[in-house]
Design a protein around this motif. Structure first.
Motif, mmCIF file in Angstrom:
data_model
loop_
_atom_site.group_PDB
_atom_site.id
_atom_site.type_symbol
_atom_site.label_atom_id
_atom_site.label_comp_id
_atom_site.label_asym_id
_atom_site.label_seq_id
_atom_site.Cartn_x
_atom_site.Cartn_y
_atom_site.Cartn_z
ATOM 1 N N GLY A 97 0.792 -1.215 0.000
ATOM 2 C CA GLY A 97 0.000 0.000 0.000
ATOM 3 C C GLY A 97 0.829 1.271 0.000
ATOM 4 O O GLY A 97 1.980 1.292 0.431
ATOM 5 N N LYS A 98 0.222 2.366 -0.486
ATOM 6 C CA LYS A 98 0.918 3.650 -0.559
ATOM 7 C C LYS A 98 1.210 4.205 0.833
ATOM 8 O O LYS A 98 2.306 4.714 1.093
ATOM 9 N N ILE A 99 0.224 4.140 1.738
ATOM 10 C CA ILE A 99 0.447 4.635 3.097
ATOM 11 C C ILE A 99 1.522 3.809 3.791
ATOM 12 O O ILE A 99 2.391 4.344 4.497
ATOM 13 N N LYS A 100 1.476 2.515 3.561
ATOM 14 C CA LYS A 100 2.487 1.633 4.144
ATOM 15 C C LYS A 100 3.878 1.987 3.630
ATOM 16 O O LYS A 100 4.852 2.004 4.378
ATOM 17 N N GLY A 101 3.959 2.295 2.338
ATOM 18 C CA GLY A 101 5.245 2.685 1.759
ATOM 19 C C GLY A 101 5.760 3.982 2.340
ATOM 20 O O GLY A 101 6.955 4.118 2.636
ATOM 21 N N LEU A 102 4.861 4.960 2.522
ATOM 22 C CA LEU A 102 5.265 6.232 3.124
ATOM 23 C C LEU A 102 5.800 6.040 4.539
ATOM 24 O O LEU A 102 6.861 6.564 4.896
ATOM 25 N N VAL A 103 5.044 5.299 5.357
ATOM 26 C CA VAL A 103 5.420 5.127 6.759
ATOM 27 C C VAL A 103 6.716 4.337 6.898
ATOM 28 O O VAL A 103 7.653 4.754 7.606
#
Length: 356
Positions: free
Chosen positions: A325-331
């Motif tokens: 996921g994109k949020i997972k990648g950011l975090v």
């Protein structure tokens, strides 16, 4: 007496707080570097989430029923399992428990599965060719003459493969074993085995999972019932041989009787061939009767020793999809970058203090 003061190596709470304040001020002074690293890491993590292909997982579950492995011991082990006790019980057969799951992950079974023909993009090709195509391996083989024209054709005997074929199959096997194939029981109390195959290609995961289950099932059934099948085939050949001898003996009696028709009673020696043939008929009849009985018993034994592998669930499209996921990648990207920067800053400060 020695009145020299004793050195105290313990650190007081005040010194600890001063040291912590010093580190806090140091890291706070580097906030721009830490913030920049976090932003860069978050951007890299977001980029990775766009590049990373989704993973499809095909799951097939089956139950194994083997009459020979049941009985009193099987019931006792089942009762112990229901009580939460693990008494083993893997000694009754070479393909039970963990041995069976390892059979699924063995190189022989995986490579045999990779040579299974499938329908992909309107063409009948092997799973190996499908794997090479979806992973674009031939692009990296253009500069390698030995690999450029290599083919894994269907219906090709394994013994005709070259060293290069074996090397490619071994490499694919290692890749699938490490990151794609998982076999096991979710619960020791449940005699259901699950096969999980993960791949970036949905069809490959499904085809491989189903082909592996079929190949292992055929191998398992053939191995478990091999002795009983061999015994049945031997008895069948002996039965056919004795039946042919009996038919020949019956024909011989008829021929001998024709030759002695209206024979002078004084010439009994001429009746000897007919009597010998009759003895052969009686002996062969008795042998054939026993062989037929033993052959039927062998068929019953073969049916009892042939295990039943019942597939419960097959992989159905669309398969379960897992994506980064994109949020997972950011975090994750930001956290890892900040952690690495903090580690580098800490090491640099410690080295400076040591130099002083």
């Amino acid at each position: 007496m020695d009145n020299r003061p004793i050195e105290n190596d313990e650190i007081s709470l005040k010194e600890l707080l001063v040291k912590a304040k010093e580190w806090y001020d140091y890291l706070l002074s580097q906030w721009k570097v830490i913030l920049l690293a976090g932003i860069v890491g978050a951007v890299l993590g977001l980029t990775y989430s766009f590049i990373k292909k989704p993973i499809y997982t095909a799951t097939l579950s089956f139950a194994l029923e083997d009459e020979k492995s049941g009985g009193g011991l099987g019931s006792a082990l089942g009762l112990a399992g229901s009580l939460g006790l693990d008494l083993g019980g893997g000694g009754g057969s070479i393909f039970t428990g963990s041995n069976l799951t390892e059979l699924f992950k063995s190189r022989r079974m995986v490579e045999q599965t990779l040579l299974t023909p499938v329908n992909y993009n309107g063409k009948i090709i092997s799973l190996t060719e499908m794997y090479i195509e979806i992973n674009e391996l031939r692009k990296s083989w253009k500069d390698k003459p030995k690999l450029a024209n290599i083919q894994f054709l269907i219906n090709t005997d394994r013994k005709y493969f070259t060293r290069v074929h074996d090397s490619i199959l071994g490499s694919i096997y290692q890749g699938l074993s490490i990151g794609g194939l998982a076999v096991g029981q979710k619960d020791k109390k449940v005699a259901i085995i699950n096969i999980d195959m993960s791949s970036t290609n949905e069809l490959f995961a499904k085809y491989f999972c189903e082909a592996l289950a079929k190949n292992v099932s055929d191998f398992y059934v053939d191995t478990k019932s091999k002795k009983a099948r061999t015994n049945m085939l031997v008895l069948q050949r002996q039965t056919d041989s004795i039946r042919a001898e009996l038919n020949g003996a019956i024909t011989g009696v008829a021929v001998a009787n024709d030759n002695t028709f209206n024979l002078n009673p004084a010439l009994n020696v001429r009746r000897a061939p007919s009597v010998r043939r009759q003895v052969d008929v009686q002996a062969n009849t008795a042998i054939l009767t026993e062989l037929v009985k033993q052959s039927e018993l062998a068929k019953v034994t073969l049916r009892k020793e042939t295990p039943l592998i019942q597939i419960i669930d097959r992989p159905i499209l669309p398969l379960t999809k897992t994506h980064f996921g994109k949020i997972k990648g950011l975090v994750i990207g930001g956290f890892l970058a900040i952690f690495l920067v903090l580690l580098v800053l800490t090491i640099r400060k410690i080295l400076k203090e040591l130099d002083v």
